[in-house]
Scaffold this motif. Structure first.
Motif, short mmCIF file in Angstrom:
data_model
loop_
_atom_site.label_atom_id
_atom_site.label_comp_id
_atom_site.label_asym_id
_atom_site.label_seq_id
_atom_site.Cartn_x
_atom_site.Cartn_y
_atom_site.Cartn_z
N GLY A 47 -1.48 5.02 -8.72
CA GLY A 47 -1.48 6.46 -8.95
C GLY A 47 -0.82 7.29 -7.86
N LYS A 48 -0.15 6.64 -6.91
CA LYS A 48 0.47 7.35 -5.79
C LYS A 48 2.00 7.35 -5.87
CE LYS A 48 -3.47 6.19 -2.90
NZ LYS A 48 -3.96 5.48 -1.72
N GLY A 49 2.55 6.79 -6.95
CA GLY A 49 3.99 6.79 -7.13
C GLY A 49 4.72 5.60 -6.50
N TYR A 50 3.98 4.70 -5.85
CA TYR A 50 4.64 3.58 -5.17
C TYR A 50 5.33 2.62 -6.14
CZ TYR A 50 1.79 5.09 -1.17
OH TYR A 50 1.20 5.81 -0.17
N THR A 51 4.69 2.33 -7.27
CA THR A 51 5.30 1.40 -8.22
C THR A 51 6.55 2.01 -8.83
OG1 THR A 51 3.10 0.53 -8.70
CG2 THR A 51 4.87 -0.12 -10.17
N THR A 52 6.51 3.29 -9.14
CA THR A 52 7.70 3.95 -9.69
C THR A 52 8.85 3.89 -8.69
OG1 THR A 52 6.30 5.43 -11.00
CG2 THR A 52 8.58 6.12 -10.64
N GLU A 53 8.54 4.16 -7.44
CA GLU A 53 9.57 4.12 -6.40
C GLU A 53 10.12 2.69 -6.25
OE1 GLU A 53 10.21 5.53 -1.75
OE2 GLU A 53 8.30 5.95 -2.75
N ALA A 54 9.23 1.70 -6.26
CA ALA A 54 9.67 0.31 -6.14
C ALA A 54 10.52 -0.10 -7.34
CB ALA A 54 8.45 -0.61 -6.01
N ALA A 55 10.10 0.28 -8.53
CA ALA A 55 10.87 -0.07 -9.73
C ALA A 55 12.25 0.56 -9.69
CB ALA A 55 10.10 0.35 -10.99
N GLN A 56 12.33 1.82 -9.23
CA GLN A 56 13.64 2.47 -9.14
C GLN A 56 14.54 1.75 -8.14
OE1 GLN A 56 14.73 5.44 -11.08
NE2 GLN A 56 16.47 4.18 -10.47
N LEU A 57 13.98 1.35 -7.01
CA LEU A 57 14.77 0.62 -6.01
C LEU A 57 15.29 -0.71 -6.58
CD1 LEU A 57 12.55 1.20 -2.83
CD2 LEU A 57 14.88 2.08 -3.20
N VAL A 58 14.45 -1.42 -7.31
CA VAL A 58 14.87 -2.71 -7.89
C VAL A 58 15.89 -2.51 -8.99
CG1 VAL A 58 14.04 -4.67 -9.27
CG2 VAL A 58 12.87 -4.04 -7.16
N VAL A 59 15.72 -1.50 -9.82
CA VAL A 59 16.71 -1.22 -10.87
C VAL A 59 18.06 -0.90 -10.22
CG1 VAL A 59 17.37 0.45 -12.65
CG2 VAL A 59 15.09 -0.59 -12.68
N ASN A 60 18.06 -0.06 -9.20
CA ASN A 60 19.31 0.26 -8.51
C ASN A 60 19.95 -1.00 -7.93
OD1 ASN A 60 18.78 2.92 -9.12
ND2 ASN A 60 18.19 3.49 -7.04
N TYR A 61 19.15 -1.85 -7.31
CA TYR A 61 19.64 -3.11 -6.75
C TYR A 61 20.24 -3.99 -7.85
CZ TYR A 61 19.47 -7.68 -4.44
OH TYR A 61 19.79 -8.91 -3.94
#
Length: 178
Positions: free
Chosen positions: A105-119
């Motif tokens: 609920g702190k946005g960490y998974t969304t941020e991680a998923a965005q980083l992996v998608v970009n990669y």
């Protein structure tokens, strides 16, 4: 290393095995609600070391990539994977992740998923990333939708979890540069 505003991702090193085991043990009941059955030795230091070594080999072979999700304080709070990478005419992969229940609920998974998608799109030059999520896991579906995944349908009884074949909401994102 993939850096975000609140977290960073990096492949696991053998030195991470004990902390990785602690993450898994601390969240065992939470993670097992959503994952395939794990062997009894999964919750041992030796198994975690073996998994880290295997993940290094898989990355070298370009078949999967696993990253630890770390806060900038260097605390391990989760894992995120690109797996079942297909090359040739598909250029696709699946994404999966686990985040410490206390960090949800702190946005960490969304941020991680965005980083992996970009990669995946910018470095690995993949065309498509897919995800399968149990339909009642609304938080995970929201994470993927925030990153740009779209719903494609329900895969009936597609993954065996805790001895039961479970439906999965299938989602995907396409590389916008293709």
């Amino acid at each position: 290393m993939l850096r975000g505003e609140n977290i960073y991702l990096r492949p696991f090193k053998l030195a991470d095995a004990a902390e990785r085991l602690q993450l898994q043990e601390r969240n065992r009941a939470f993670f097992e609600q959503f994952s395939f059955e794990r062997s009894t030795d999964f919750y041992t230091l030796n198994k975690q070391e073996e998994l880290i070594i295997n993940n290094e080999k898989y990355a070298e072979q370009d078949v999967s990539y696993q990253f630890g999700i770390f806060k900038h304080s260097d605390q391990l709070i989760g894992t995120i994977d690109l797996f079942q990478i297909q090359r040739g005419s598909l250029q696709s992969a699946f994404i999966g992740y686990f985040l410490d229940k206390a960090q949800n609920g702190k946005g960490y998974t969304t941020e991680a998923a965005q980083l992996v998608v970009n990669y995946a799109f910018e470095e690995l030059h993949l065309h498509r990333i897919e995800a399968g999520v149990m339909p009642h896991n609304i938080g995970s579906i929201r994470v993927l939708e925030k990153v740009g995944f779209h719903k494609e349908g329900i895969a009936k009884q597609s993954v065996k979890i805790n001895g039961k074949w479970e439906d999965h909401q299938m989602l995907a994102i396409i590389n916008p540069n293709d």
